[in-house]
Design an enzyme around this catalytic site. Structure first.
Site, PDB file in Angstrom:
ATOM      1  N   ARG A 104       0.877  -1.186   0.000  1.00 31.76           N
ATOM      2  CA  ARG A 104       0.000   0.000   0.000  1.00 31.76           C
ATOM      3  C   ARG A 104       0.907   1.225   0.000  1.00 31.76           C
ATOM      4  O   ARG A 104       1.703   1.414   0.923  1.00 31.76           O
ATOM      5  CB  ARG A 104      -0.921   0.022   1.222  1.00 31.76           C
ATOM      6  CG  ARG A 104      -1.671   1.332   1.354  1.00 31.76           C
ATOM      7  CD  ARG A 104      -2.768   1.303   2.383  1.00 31.76           C
ATOM      8  NE  ARG A 104      -3.945   0.610   1.876  1.00 31.76           N
ATOM      9  CZ  ARG A 104      -5.167   0.713   2.407  1.00 31.76           C
ATOM     10  NH1 ARG A 104      -5.378   1.470   3.461  1.00 31.76           N
ATOM     11  NH2 ARG A 104      -6.190   0.054   1.893  1.00 31.76           N
ATOM     12  N   HIS A 131      -7.385   0.701  -6.421  1.00 35.44           N
ATOM     13  CA  HIS A 131      -7.603  -0.120  -5.222  1.00 35.44           C
ATOM     14  C   HIS A 131      -8.329  -1.404  -5.661  1.00 35.44           C
ATOM     15  O   HIS A 131      -9.499  -1.625  -5.319  1.00 35.44           O
ATOM     16  CB  HIS A 131      -8.440   0.672  -4.213  1.00 35.44           C
ATOM     17  CG  HIS A 131      -8.458   0.077  -2.836  1.00 35.44           C
ATOM     18  ND1 HIS A 131      -7.653  -0.974  -2.451  1.00 35.44           N
ATOM     19  CD2 HIS A 131      -9.207   0.391  -1.739  1.00 35.44           C
ATOM     20  CE1 HIS A 131      -7.909  -1.277  -1.191  1.00 35.44           C
ATOM     21  NE2 HIS A 131      -8.843  -0.473  -0.740  1.00 35.44           N
ATOM     22  N   GLN A 134     -10.315  -4.005  -3.275  1.00 35.41           N
ATOM     23  CA  GLN A 134     -11.643  -3.589  -2.801  1.00 35.41           C
ATOM     24  C   GLN A 134     -12.728  -3.979  -3.803  1.00 35.41           C
ATOM     25  O   GLN A 134     -13.839  -4.351  -3.420  1.00 35.41           O
ATOM     26  CB  GLN A 134     -11.656  -2.068  -2.581  1.00 35.41           C
ATOM     27  CG  GLN A 134     -12.955  -1.556  -2.009  1.00 35.41           C
ATOM     28  CD  GLN A 134     -13.212  -2.042  -0.590  1.00 35.41           C
ATOM     29  OE1 GLN A 134     -12.354  -1.912   0.258  1.00 35.41           O
ATOM     30  NE2 GLN A 134     -14.394  -2.599  -0.331  1.00 35.41           N
ATOM     31  N   ASP A 222     -17.308   7.225  -1.925  1.00 32.80           N
ATOM     32  CA  ASP A 222     -16.064   7.121  -1.153  1.00 32.80           C
ATOM     33  C   ASP A 222     -15.787   8.506  -0.568  1.00 32.80           C
ATOM     34  O   ASP A 222     -16.453   9.488  -0.927  1.00 32.80           O
ATOM     35  CB  ASP A 222     -14.927   6.667  -2.109  1.00 32.80           C
ATOM     36  CG  ASP A 222     -13.618   6.372  -1.393  1.00 32.80           C
ATOM     37  OD1 ASP A 222     -13.627   6.230  -0.144  1.00 32.80           O
ATOM     38  OD2 ASP A 222     -12.575   6.295  -2.065  1.00 32.80           O
ATOM     39  N   CYS A 262     -16.325   1.709   0.488  1.00 28.94           N
ATOM     40  CA  CYS A 262     -15.174   0.874   0.871  1.00 28.94           C
ATOM     41  C   CYS A 262     -14.789   1.058   2.338  1.00 28.94           C
ATOM     42  O   CYS A 262     -14.127   0.191   2.899  1.00 28.94           O
ATOM     43  CB  CYS A 262     -14.000   1.161  -0.051  1.00 28.94           C
ATOM     44  SG  CYS A 262     -13.342   2.829   0.083  1.00 28.94           S
ATOM     45  N   ARG A 290     -13.609  -8.551   2.061  1.00 31.17           N
ATOM     46  CA  ARG A 290     -12.190  -8.323   1.769  1.00 31.17           C
ATOM     47  C   ARG A 290     -11.391  -9.581   2.130  1.00 31.17           C
ATOM     48  O   ARG A 290     -10.481  -9.990   1.415  1.00 31.17           O
ATOM     49  CB  ARG A 290     -11.662  -7.125   2.590  1.00 31.17           C
ATOM     50  CG  ARG A 290     -12.240  -5.771   2.182  1.00 31.17           C
ATOM     51  CD  ARG A 290     -11.801  -5.352   0.805  1.00 31.17           C
ATOM     52  NE  ARG A 290     -10.357  -5.300   0.688  1.00 31.17           N
ATOM     53  CZ  ARG A 290      -9.580  -4.286   1.074  1.00 31.17           C
ATOM     54  NH1 ARG A 290     -10.141  -3.204   1.571  1.00 31.17           N
ATOM     55  NH2 ARG A 290      -8.271  -4.323   0.929  1.00 31.17           N
TER      56      ARG A 290
HETATM   57  N1  NVA Z   1     -10.032   6.680  -1.616  1.00 27.71           N
HETATM   58  C1  NVA Z   1      -9.670   6.272  -0.274  1.00 27.71           C
HETATM   59  C2  NVA Z   1      -9.897   4.812  -0.087  1.00 27.71           C
HETATM   60  C3  NVA Z   1      -9.571   4.303   1.283  1.00 27.71           C
HETATM   61  C4  NVA Z   1      -9.751   2.825   1.427  1.00 27.71           C
HETATM   62  C5  NVA Z   1      -8.220   6.633  -0.005  1.00 27.71           C
HETATM   63  O1  NVA Z   1      -7.384   6.423  -0.892  1.00 27.71           O
HETATM   64  O2  NVA Z   1      -7.935   7.142   1.079  1.00 27.71           O
HETATM   65  N1   CP Z   2     -11.333  -0.096   2.449  1.00 26.70           N
HETATM   66  C1   CP Z   2     -10.064  -0.160   2.886  1.00 26.70           C
HETATM   67  O1   CP Z   2      -9.120  -0.425   2.125  1.00 26.70           O
HETATM   68  O2   CP Z   2      -9.920   0.079   4.203  1.00 26.70           O
HETATM   69  P1   CP Z   2      -8.559   0.289   5.013  1.00 26.70           P
HETATM   70  O3   CP Z   2      -7.972   1.597   4.564  1.00 26.70           O
HETATM   71  O4   CP Z   2      -8.972   0.303   6.448  1.00 26.70           O
HETATM   72  O5   CP Z   2      -7.624  -0.836   4.705  1.00 26.70           O
END
Ligand code: NVA
Ligand code: CP
Length: 308
Positions: A104, A131, A134, A222, A262, A290
């Site tokens: 990540r 992502h 997800q 989101d 998500c 997930r």
């Molecule tokens: N769009 C959000 C998704 C988090 C799971 C982010 O990147 O923070």
């Molecule tokens: N939806 C998701 O990826 O959540 P986290 O950021 O908690 O991993």
């Protein structure tokens, strides 16, 4: 043999993705029935997190526990990655020890570079651009509740962000129509939209959230400011104010439409509490999935699925 990575949904074929969703549903059933299944015994998953996480970390770590293996949490704060060790070197070293690596990070290019130097499969656990994990969970959740997603209409309301980009790829791979409603200046990347359209996907870009939601089978949103965009929160709040998924938006969709997010969510911003906590919301199943979807992914990339 070339190593298979999962950096976007386009790294697997449509058939592989469909099979993966079926397998995720099966693995969930087997787990609930109390079956012990340990295809990753003595195997290790490295988990590189340069951004925060609750669901992704816990689901991958638990997946490896269920599978009889082990997961190592690696953050830049306490590894050499955070002290400037080159990504190429980190990927080479880690992949000589572990069997799979989940990353990540911020720039998608960084993930691509990591994968290019890894001898083992690399999984995108979120970048600024995509992502994909997800989406596996989201599609599984839709299928469990409503059957095949092919031919359905999905409304994406809000930011043209990493989740939106993955929905665009999912529309292309799983064969659903995607209507995106976002404010001016917050559209998804044109080249991702164009590539999906060129591959035959039906992607519509709109401004009006009600028009996007009209007769939709699934409504998704989101956060308005993703991780790394915290400084833009105030400016974004003003631009996105008309894009809250509230009862009016859900009323425009089909009567049996589902709502997904998500998570983490901000009630009163991108979604009204009455929607996320209401009867059409399936966000808790979505979060749980997930775990099951990623187990199917790990099994597939490791090539350890027993022959039927
Ligand atoms: N769009 C959000 C998704 C988090 C799971 C982010 O990147 O923070
Ligand atoms: N939806 C998701 O990826 O959540 P986290 O950021 O908690 O991993």
């Amino acid at each position: 043999m070339t190593v298979r990575h999962f950096l976007t949904l386009l790294d697997l074929s449509a058939d592989e993705l469909e099979a993966l969703i079926r397998r995720a549903i099966e693995l969930k059933r087997l787990l609930r029935a109390g079956h012990r299944y340990e295809p990753m015994k003595n195997k290790t998953l490295g988990m590189v997190f340069e951004k925060s996480s609750t669901r992704t970390r816990v689901s991958f770590e638990t997946a490896m526990t269920h599978f009889g293996g082990h997961a190592i949490f690696l953050s830049p704060r306490d590894t050499q990655l955070g002290r400037g060790e080159p990504i190429e070197d980190s990927a080479r070293v880690l992949s000589r020890m572990v069997d799979m690596i989940m990353v990540r990070t911020f720039e998608h290019e960084k993930l691509e570079l990591f994968a290019a130097y890894s001898q083992v499969p690399v999984i995108n656990a979120l970048t600024d651009r995509f992502h994909p994990c997800q989406l596996l969970a989201d599609v599984q959740t839709y299928v469990e509740h409503r059957g095949p997603i092919r031919g359905r209409t999905v409304a994406w309301i809000g930011d043209g962000n990493n989740m939106c980009h993955s929905y665009i790829n999912a529309a292309r791979q799983f064969g659903f129509t995607l209507r995106i409603a976002c404010p001016e200046g917050f559209e998804p990347e044109a080249r991702i939209v164009e590539a999906a359209r060129a591959a035959g996907a039906e992607i519509q870009l709109l401004r009006d959230p009600l028009a996007a939601a009209e007769e939709a089978d699934l409504v998704v949103t989101d956060v308005w400011a993703s991780m790394g965009q915290e400084d833009e929160q105030r400016q974004r709040q003003a631009a996105f104010a008309p894009y809250q998924v509230d009862a009016r938006v859900m009323a425009a969709a089909k009567e049996d439409a589902l709502f997904m997010h998500c998570l983490p969510a901000h009630r009163g911003e991108e979604v009204a509490a009455e929607v996320i906590d209401g009867p059409q919301s399936v966000v808790w199943d979505e979060a749980e999935n997930r775990l099951h979807a990623q187990k199917a992914l790990i099994e597939h990339l490791a090539g350890v699925r027993p022959k039927a």
